[in-house]
Design a protein around this motif. Structure first.
Motif, short mmCIF file in Angstrom:
data_model
loop_
_atom_site.label_atom_id
_atom_site.label_comp_id
_atom_site.label_asym_id
_atom_site.label_seq_id
_atom_site.Cartn_x
_atom_site.Cartn_y
_atom_site.Cartn_z
N LYS A 1 -6.79 -12.52 8.24
CA LYS A 1 -6.57 -11.11 8.56
C LYS A 1 -5.24 -10.65 7.99
O LYS A 1 -4.32 -11.44 7.77
CB LYS A 1 -6.58 -10.89 10.07
N ILE A 2 -5.18 -9.36 7.71
CA ILE A 2 -4.00 -8.75 7.12
C ILE A 2 -3.23 -8.02 8.21
O ILE A 2 -3.78 -7.18 8.92
CB ILE A 2 -4.40 -7.75 6.02
N ILE A 3 -1.94 -8.33 8.31
CA ILE A 3 -1.05 -7.68 9.27
C ILE A 3 -0.08 -6.81 8.49
O ILE A 3 0.51 -7.26 7.49
CB ILE A 3 -0.30 -8.71 10.12
N PHE A 4 0.14 -5.59 8.98
CA PHE A 4 0.97 -4.63 8.26
C PHE A 4 2.37 -4.50 8.84
O PHE A 4 2.58 -4.67 10.05
CB PHE A 4 0.30 -3.24 8.30
N GLY A 5 3.30 -4.19 7.95
CA GLY A 5 4.62 -3.80 8.38
C GLY A 5 4.59 -2.38 8.95
O GLY A 5 3.57 -1.70 8.92
N SER A 6 5.74 -1.95 9.43
CA SER A 6 5.81 -0.67 10.13
C SER A 6 5.87 0.54 9.20
O SER A 6 5.76 1.68 9.66
CB SER A 6 7.02 -0.66 11.07
N GLY A 7 6.07 0.31 7.92
CA GLY A 7 6.05 1.41 6.96
C GLY A 7 7.43 1.92 6.60
O GLY A 7 8.37 1.85 7.40
N GLN B 1 0.61 5.30 0.98
CA GLN B 1 -0.20 6.26 1.70
C GLN B 1 0.41 7.64 1.59
O GLN B 1 1.51 7.90 2.10
CB GLN B 1 -0.36 5.87 3.17
N ARG C 1 -5.97 7.85 2.72
CA ARG C 1 -6.02 6.44 3.12
C ARG C 1 -4.97 5.65 2.35
O ARG C 1 -4.50 6.07 1.30
CB ARG C 1 -7.39 5.87 2.80
N PRO C 2 -4.61 4.48 2.85
CA PRO C 2 -3.70 3.61 2.10
C PRO C 2 -4.36 3.13 0.80
O PRO C 2 -5.53 2.76 0.80
CB PRO C 2 -3.47 2.43 3.06
N TYR D 1 -9.33 -1.01 11.50
CA TYR D 1 -7.93 -0.73 11.81
C TYR D 1 -7.82 0.63 12.50
O TYR D 1 -8.64 1.52 12.28
CB TYR D 1 -7.07 -0.70 10.54
N LEU E 1 -9.91 3.13 10.31
CA LEU E 1 -10.15 2.71 8.93
C LEU E 1 -10.96 1.43 8.88
O LEU E 1 -10.63 0.45 9.54
CB LEU E 1 -8.82 2.48 8.20
N LEU F 1 -3.96 0.44 -2.38
CA LEU F 1 -3.30 -0.76 -2.88
C LEU F 1 -2.59 -0.44 -4.19
O LEU F 1 -3.20 0.08 -5.12
CB LEU F 1 -4.34 -1.86 -3.11
N ARG G 1 -1.22 -11.68 4.62
CA ARG G 1 -2.44 -12.30 5.13
C ARG G 1 -2.07 -13.52 5.93
O ARG G 1 -1.36 -14.41 5.44
CB ARG G 1 -3.37 -12.73 4.00
N PHE H 1 3.56 0.66 2.83
CA PHE H 1 3.35 -0.42 3.80
C PHE H 1 3.28 -1.75 3.08
O PHE H 1 2.53 -1.89 2.10
CB PHE H 1 2.05 -0.22 4.57
N GLU I 1 -12.17 5.69 3.37
CA GLU I 1 -11.40 6.94 3.40
C GLU I 1 -10.82 7.22 4.78
O GLU I 1 -9.92 8.03 4.92
CB GLU I 1 -12.31 8.11 3.00
N SER J 1 2.01 2.71 11.83
CA SER J 1 1.42 1.79 10.86
C SER J 1 -0.03 1.50 11.23
O SER J 1 -0.58 2.07 12.18
CB SER J 1 2.24 0.50 10.84
N PHE K 1 -13.09 -5.43 8.39
CA PHE K 1 -12.10 -5.23 9.45
C PHE K 1 -12.07 -3.76 9.87
O PHE K 1 -12.35 -2.87 9.07
CB PHE K 1 -10.70 -5.61 8.94
N TYR L 1 0.83 -1.20 0.00
CA TYR L 1 0.00 0.00 0.00
C TYR L 1 0.87 1.25 0.00
O TYR L 1 1.94 1.28 0.61
CB TYR L 1 -0.92 0.02 1.22
#
Lengths: 112, 116
Positions: free
Chosen positions: A99-105, A38, A43-44, B35, B92, A46, A93, A89, B109, B42, B33, A36
């Motif tokens: 669920k989707i887990i994100f990295g720290s960016g 941002q 918003r982020p 967030y 979000l 894709l 999954r 980011f 958004e 993040s 979901f 993603y």
């Protein structure tokens, strides 16, 4: 546990050069890896994703590679332009609960 | 891709109050979901909103603080209860949508909350 590590946290590259961002994940059963972008105040969005059945995917100047054995994946941006400046980011999954887990960016800055 | 509408888009809230954020999707989706993105940080998953049953919360998040409703396959709400300045964040809503290659995740958004 469920974890996605992302490096570097900040990256500055000269306009026209390439940028690479790397991520690792902990769940060997993960099967989907989105990236993603941002921009400030937004918003982020894709920009590209890859699934576990392929090793590389490309979309114009953006490419993503996946190494399932090593459990890492990378974003490559070639011929960088000022509008590429943003926070990026990675995510993974986790198969246990979809669920989707994100990295720290990574804050990417393109120098003119 | 799914069109996701979130409201409010922004709000300034008084400490100790509660605010409910709404998320409306233009098509039926199985997975929704919520967030949280704190300033400069993040995205952290709060919970999975399950249609017709209680939400599944992530470690560090509890139902009393973040009650969630999911009455149908196109709508969900997140309430931030008894707010403190530490709750100032972007919240979000995201959904899992289907594209030709499989499932992917899209974001609304966002709702930008400032607690004073």
């Amino acid at each position: 546990g469920e974890n996605v590590e992302q490096h570097p946290s900040t990256l500055s590259v000269q306009e026209g050069d390439s940028a690479v961002i790397k991520c690792t994940y902990s769940d060997s059963a993960s099967n989907y890896f989105p990236w993603y972008k941002q921009e400030l105040g937004k918003r982020p969005q894709l920009i590209i994703d890859i699934r576990s059945n392929v090793g590389e995917k490309k979309d114009q100047r953006i490419a993503v590679t996946l190494n399932k054995t090593a459990k890492h994946f990378s974003l490559h941006i070639t011929e960088t332009q000022p509008e590429d400046s943003a926070v990026y980011f990675c995510a993974a999954r986790y198969s246990s609960a979809s669920k989707i887990i994100f990295g720290s960016g990574t804050r990417l800055s393109i120098r003119p | 891709s799914a069109v996701i509408s979130q409201k409010p888009s922004r709000d300034i809230c008084q400490r100790g109050t509660s605010l409910t954020i709404q998320c409306q999707v233009d098509s039926q989706v199985t997975m929704m979901f919520w967030y949280r993105q704190q300033p400069g940080q993040s995205l952290t998953l709060i919970a999975t909103a399950n249609q017709g049953s209680e939400a599944t919360y992530e470690s560090g998040f509890v139902i009393d603080k973040f009650p969630i409703s999911r009455p149908n396959l196109t709508f969900s709400t997140l309430t931030v209860s008894n707010m403190s300045p530490e709750d100032s964040s972007i919240y979000l809503c995201s959904v899992e949508g289907r594209v030709s290659t499989g499932a992917t995740i899209y974001f609304g958004e966002g709702s930008w909350l400032t607690v004073v």
